[in-house]
Scaffold this motif. Sequence first.
Motif, PDB file in Angstrom:
ATOM      1  N   ARG A  39      26.301  42.370  11.577  1.00 61.47           N
ATOM      2  CA  ARG A  39      25.728  43.514  12.298  1.00 61.47           C
ATOM      3  C   ARG A  39      26.494  44.790  11.911  1.00 61.47           C
ATOM      4  O   ARG A  39      25.894  45.827  11.625  1.00 61.47           O
ATOM      5  N   THR A  42      25.501  45.770   8.321  1.00 66.31           N
ATOM      6  CA  THR A  42      24.184  46.398   8.191  1.00 66.31           C
ATOM      7  C   THR A  42      24.170  47.803   8.773  1.00 66.31           C
ATOM      8  O   THR A  42      23.540  48.704   8.211  1.00 66.31           O
ATOM      9  N   GLN A  43      24.877  48.010   9.874  1.00 66.86           N
ATOM     10  CA  GLN A  43      24.953  49.350  10.450  1.00 66.86           C
ATOM     11  C   GLN A  43      25.666  50.306   9.495  1.00 66.86           C
ATOM     12  O   GLN A  43      25.214  51.434   9.284  1.00 66.86           O
ATOM     13  N   ASP A  46      23.399  51.047   6.558  1.00 68.38           N
ATOM     14  CA  ASP A  46      22.310  51.947   6.948  1.00 68.38           C
ATOM     15  C   ASP A  46      22.786  53.393   7.018  1.00 68.38           C
ATOM     16  O   ASP A  46      22.092  54.301   6.545  1.00 68.38           O
ATOM     17  N   VAL A  47      23.965  53.619   7.594  1.00 68.35           N
ATOM     18  CA  VAL A  47      24.509  54.974   7.676  1.00 68.35           C
ATOM     19  C   VAL A  47      24.782  55.509   6.275  1.00 68.35           C
ATOM     20  O   VAL A  47      24.443  56.658   5.961  1.00 68.35           O
ATOM     21  N   GLN A  68      30.747  59.996  12.143  1.00 68.75           N
ATOM     22  CA  GLN A  68      30.208  58.660  12.404  1.00 68.75           C
ATOM     23  C   GLN A  68      30.476  57.735  11.220  1.00 68.75           C
ATOM     24  O   GLN A  68      30.899  56.596  11.393  1.00 68.75           O
ATOM     25  N   MET A  72      32.825  54.375  11.214  1.00 72.03           N
ATOM     26  CA  MET A  72      32.306  53.068  10.805  1.00 72.03           C
ATOM     27  C   MET A  72      33.146  52.492   9.661  1.00 72.03           C
ATOM     28  O   MET A  72      33.406  51.289   9.618  1.00 72.03           O
TER      29      MET A  72
END
Length: 116
Positions: A39, A42-43, A46-47, A68, A72
């Motif tokens: 998870r 993938t986050q 995606d960012v 952000q 991450m």
Amino acid sequence: MSQLYTIAQQLEQAIRASDEFQQLKQAYETVRRDEATYRMFTQFRDVQMQLHEKQMMGADISPEEVQQAQAMMSLAQQNEKLVALMMLEQRMSTVISDINQIAMKPLEELYRSFTE
């Protein structure tokens, strides 16, 4: 010209069989089997893709978006499975870049000969 495509397909198979690719594939499977890590992966991906798309379109990236992404990345660097995956991705990227440089060498030499 078809000989070049045959060689390119052989190169594809060699890449798939390479230790670098096999290690990357195994690291990805390790991440995939860990739900929380996957998870996070993938986050993070995606960012990264969203920021890359904005850059490609010439759109501004807000300070919040940068913050952000940095947050991450910091979290990802604390996860040893993701660190291993990122290191192997970088190694595979280097291999592909080296192969590209080798493949482009004839064109570079040709173009250089026009300027000499």
